[in-house]
Structures are given as C-alpha cells and as structure tokens.
Design an enzyme around this catalytic site. Sequence first.
Site, PDB file in Angstrom:
ATOM      1  N   LYS A   1     -25.822 -37.008 -38.354  1.00 27.33           N
ATOM      2  CA  LYS A   1     -26.998 -38.105 -37.574  1.00 27.33           C
ATOM      3  C   LYS A   1     -26.043 -38.061 -36.369  1.00 27.33           C
ATOM      4  O   LYS A   1     -24.890 -37.645 -36.073  1.00 27.33           O
ATOM      5  CB  LYS A   1     -26.973 -38.977 -38.380  1.00 27.33           C
ATOM      6  CG  LYS A   1     -25.604 -39.886 -39.074  1.00 27.33           C
ATOM      7  CD  LYS A   1     -25.753 -41.207 -39.719  1.00 27.33           C
ATOM      8  CE  LYS A   1     -24.506 -41.352 -40.309  1.00 27.33           C
ATOM      9  NZ  LYS A   1     -25.036 -42.321 -41.281  1.00 27.33           N
TER      10      LYS A   1
ATOM     11  N   ARG B   1     -27.991 -53.770 -46.869  1.00 29.02           N
ATOM     12  CA  ARG B   1     -29.399 -52.922 -45.147  1.00 29.02           C
ATOM     13  C   ARG B   1     -29.552 -52.857 -45.428  1.00 29.02           C
ATOM     14  O   ARG B   1     -31.227 -53.415 -44.919  1.00 29.02           O
ATOM     15  CB  ARG B   1     -27.689 -51.751 -44.407  1.00 29.02           C
ATOM     16  CG  ARG B   1     -28.381 -52.110 -43.962  1.00 29.02           C
ATOM     17  CD  ARG B   1     -26.620 -50.768 -43.320  1.00 29.02           C
ATOM     18  NE  ARG B   1     -26.560 -49.621 -43.317  1.00 29.02           N
ATOM     19  CZ  ARG B   1     -26.576 -48.626 -43.604  1.00 29.02           C
ATOM     20  NH1 ARG B   1     -25.185 -48.750 -42.041  1.00 29.02           N
ATOM     21  NH2 ARG B   1     -25.692 -47.221 -43.997  1.00 29.02           N
TER      22      ARG B   1
ATOM     23  N   MET C   1     -15.392 -44.629 -14.382  1.00 33.83           N
ATOM     24  CA  MET C   1     -16.685 -43.947 -15.094  1.00 33.83           C
ATOM     25  C   MET C   1     -16.596 -42.999 -15.444  1.00 33.83           C
ATOM     26  O   MET C   1     -17.113 -41.830 -16.383  1.00 33.83           O
ATOM     27  CB  MET C   1     -18.005 -44.291 -13.972  1.00 33.83           C
ATOM     28  CG  MET C   1     -19.151 -44.065 -15.876  1.00 33.83           C
ATOM     29  SD  MET C   1     -20.628 -44.626 -14.536  1.00 33.83           S
ATOM     30  CE  MET C   1     -21.101 -46.412 -14.235  1.00 33.83           C
TER      31      MET C   1
ATOM     32  N   TYR D   1      -9.052 -49.267  -9.919  1.00 31.84           N
ATOM     33  CA  TYR D   1      -9.998 -50.364 -10.228  1.00 31.84           C
ATOM     34  C   TYR D   1      -8.614 -51.222 -10.272  1.00 31.84           C
ATOM     35  O   TYR D   1      -7.956 -51.113 -10.642  1.00 31.84           O
ATOM     36  CB  TYR D   1     -10.790 -50.326 -10.580  1.00 31.84           C
ATOM     37  CG  TYR D   1     -12.489 -49.928 -10.005  1.00 31.84           C
ATOM     38  CD1 TYR D   1     -12.792 -49.599  -8.861  1.00 31.84           C
ATOM     39  CD2 TYR D   1     -12.311 -48.624 -11.471  1.00 31.84           C
ATOM     40  CE1 TYR D   1     -13.319 -48.964  -8.632  1.00 31.84           C
ATOM     41  CE2 TYR D   1     -13.531 -48.029 -10.598  1.00 31.84           C
ATOM     42  CZ  TYR D   1     -14.117 -48.065  -8.955  1.00 31.84           C
ATOM     43  OH  TYR D   1     -15.073 -47.342  -8.517  1.00 31.84           O
TER      44      TYR D   1
HETATM   45  C1  LIG Z   1     -23.356 -42.652 -41.922  1.00 31.23           C
HETATM   46  C2  LIG Z   1     -23.886 -42.675 -43.590  1.00 31.23           C
HETATM   47  C3  LIG Z   1     -23.146 -41.447 -44.358  1.00 31.23           C
HETATM   48  C4  LIG Z   1     -21.839 -40.504 -44.145  1.00 31.23           C
HETATM   49  O1  LIG Z   1     -20.898 -41.459 -43.761  1.00 31.23           O
HETATM   50  P1  LIG Z   1     -19.572 -40.895 -43.460  1.00 31.23           P
HETATM   51  O2  LIG Z   1     -18.938 -41.927 -44.458  1.00 31.23           O
HETATM   52  O3  LIG Z   1     -19.112 -40.366 -42.493  1.00 31.23           O
HETATM   53  O4  LIG Z   1     -19.327 -40.023 -44.456  1.00 31.23           O
HETATM   54  C5  LIG Z   1     -23.956 -41.402 -45.874  1.00 31.23           C
HETATM   55  N1  LIG Z   1     -24.611 -42.406 -46.293  1.00 31.23           N
HETATM   56  C6  LIG Z   1     -25.422 -42.486 -45.009  1.00 31.23           C
HETATM   57  C7  LIG Z   1     -26.433 -43.565 -45.574  1.00 31.23           C
HETATM   58  C8  LIG Z   1     -24.998 -43.133 -43.690  1.00 31.23           C
HETATM   59  O5  LIG Z   1     -25.319 -44.512 -43.355  1.00 31.23           O
END
Ligand SMILES: *Cc1c(COP(=O)(O)O)cnc(C)c1O
Length: 379
Positions: free
Chosen positions: A41, A139, A321, A272
């Site tokens: 992701k 969650r 930036m 800045y």
């Molecule tokens: C992001 C995520 C992971 C990976 O987590 P890490 O701590 O980076 O290994 C695994 N399962 C879910 C549901 C996640 O949201």
Amino acid sequence: MKQELAQDRAWIEIDLHSLENNIKQIKRVISNQTKIMPVIKANAYGHGIIPVAKKLYEIGIRDFAVATLEEGMMLRENKIEGNILILGYTDFSNITLVKQYDLIQTMVSYDYAQKINQMQCRQNEKLKVHIKINTGMNRIGENYQNKEEILSMYQMEHINILGIYSHLCVSDGVTKEDQRFTKQQIQNFFSCVQQIKEAGYQPGKTHIQASYGILNYPDIMCDYVRPGIMMYGVYSNEPNHMGKKVDIKPVLSLKARVTSIREIQEGDTISYGRTFEAKKKMKIASVGIGYADGYPRNLSNQGGKVGINGKYAAILGRICMDQLIIDVTAIPEVKQGDIVTLIGEQEEITVHAIAKRTNTITNEILCRLGSRLPIIVKE
Ligand SMILES: *Cc1c(COP(=O)(O)O)cnc(C)c1O
C-alpha cells in the site's frame, strides 16, 4: 522518466537485492506452510508500487495486499498477476471495479457484506472477498463475538469467501500487558475460525500477522503473513522485538544534489525566520530537496544531518518547500552538483534516526516521500 532527468535534483533509490534478502529473512522465521502476502500500500511505503510488485512476483510471490481500490487497479494496469487483496473500504459505487479488475475486497462489517451481497445478486455475480474480524483494534471488521453475523456471511450466495483475517494492535509492545492483549487477540481470532469450521463452513485462508506479529509471535500458524515495514528493511521504531532475529536491510535511500555554495560571515542568518545565526565565518551549501518532497520540515533546528562525501553535514535553519541548507565548513571539497544522501546507511541518516528526531515512526517518513521524486531501481 528519462534516466538523466531521474537524477537531476532529488530522487529515491531502491535496492531490489535488499528487498529479496528481506523476503528470504521473513521466510526463515515463518512456518513453511505459511505464504507471504506483502503489503504494498501507499506506493509500497514510498518505494514505488510497480517496481516492488514486479520484483516480488519475479521471486515467486503471488499474493499482494493494498489499502485501496486504486492501488489494486494500478497493479492490474501494469500487468501484475496473482491475488490482490484490498485491506480497506471500497465504496459501493465502485464495487463493479473490484470485480472488473479481479481484486479481492475486504468485508469490513456484516452490514457491508450484506449490502454487497444484495448488489451482486442483482448483477447475478459473485465477488471474491476476505472477511475482516475485529479482535481488539476496533478499526474495521466484524466483532469476533458476533457469531451469528459471521456465520451468516458464510451463507451469502454472492460473495465468495476466500479468506478471513484480523489485525494486531500492540504486537510491537514488550510489556506483559501488551503481550497478554496480543495473545488474547490471537485467541479470539482462532476461536472465531474454529466456530466457523464447527458450523460446517470453510473459513478460507487465515492471516493475522503484520511485521511485528511475525517478529514477536512467529509460531502462529496461519496461511499468510502480511509484512509491510520489515520487508522494506526497517523497524517501525527502535528495534523493540523480543522474538526472532532477522537480518533485514533497508531498501530505500534518498538523494539530492548540491545546488549552490556560498560563504557567510559571523552574524549572518540562514533561511526563513532567520532561526540560525552564524557565530563565525562558514561555508554553506543549498540542497535541492525540501518538505514538498516529503523530507520532514520538523527536522529544522532539531540536529538533523545529511551525508556528503562519507561525512555528515548539519542542516541549518528552516527546511524550505523545495530546498534546504547545510553546513559544509568542514568539508571544503564540496561543489555544485555533488550528491547528498538524506536517507542512507550512515547511522545519523537512517530512516530510524529521522523518525526519532521528528517523533514519528519510520512508516510515516517513508510513505510520505513525495510523488515529485523519481524512483531509480538498482537491480
Ligand atoms: C499496513 C498493514 C499491514 C502491514 O503492517 P506493517 O506493520 O508495516 O508490517 C498489515 N496488515 C494491515 C491490515 C495493514 O493495514
């Protein structure tokens, strides 16, 4: 992106040998019955989802996890095959795309599954899904105690349940209470899976461990593990696991070029807000990277350093930036066009060091590295 443009101002380098090494290290600690479902992701935590996915596929990975529908679609558009699970919510208005791109959707609750089932029924279709179970993170996921709701999902005719999973919320914790809570979550998950089996259903593939679940609770026997951060070769915070030792290597480094060099006198100020004032004559260099590239502005005046010619140079004044300014008084050979390492292997510029200085975890530093940075792949 053309190679000459790719190394112009600032860029990310990823080392796919390290990625392969990290996958091997994960394999070493998990059961050989368990498969790896890498979490790619957020543009593979800033590493570039396509080169990372391609390499993983090349070394035999056939299951991937993403957070969003768009990430899944991008993988398919780049010809990545295999199973792709969307870990998050997809809106009902886009569910047809999940099917069209042959993705797997997480059922975030019973109500959600019910609605999807009805929609698929109208289309006379069946959607591939994994069921998410809430065991304490609170969650997403159907609560593990809701036996009736969970079993009724298995009766739905227009979802094809390929898996069931949960997520641990303190698997990185080392206190007795954290361990107790994690063990309870694991038990809640397995008792839920057991009830499904006893009711005569196939629960599907099971998974519950992210990186710290793998490191600290390696003996859980699930069908998959879901490593994110450790696959990229870093820990979220200080190495704080009590479990198996692994020899992971960082995949990413961050580089930029020196753009301008000047001398300043005692009393002159930098950047800045004039937050830095020279106490003596100094040689300073500007570097072509800033907070718009995801390099944290919070490092300003926090003792932040960069690497140059094998040495360290301190960041002076506020990070801008698109640029920042460093002290090269002690490195007189530095010239325009030289390469500066902002994230690398030297101790003070590891992603850990930066996360610590900015009071966050490495995951955030990495995944915020901006879309403006080209990614150069070292194969
Ligand atoms: C992001 C995520 C992971 C990976 O987590 P890490 O701590 O980076 O290994 C695994 N399962 C879910 C549901 C996640 O949201």
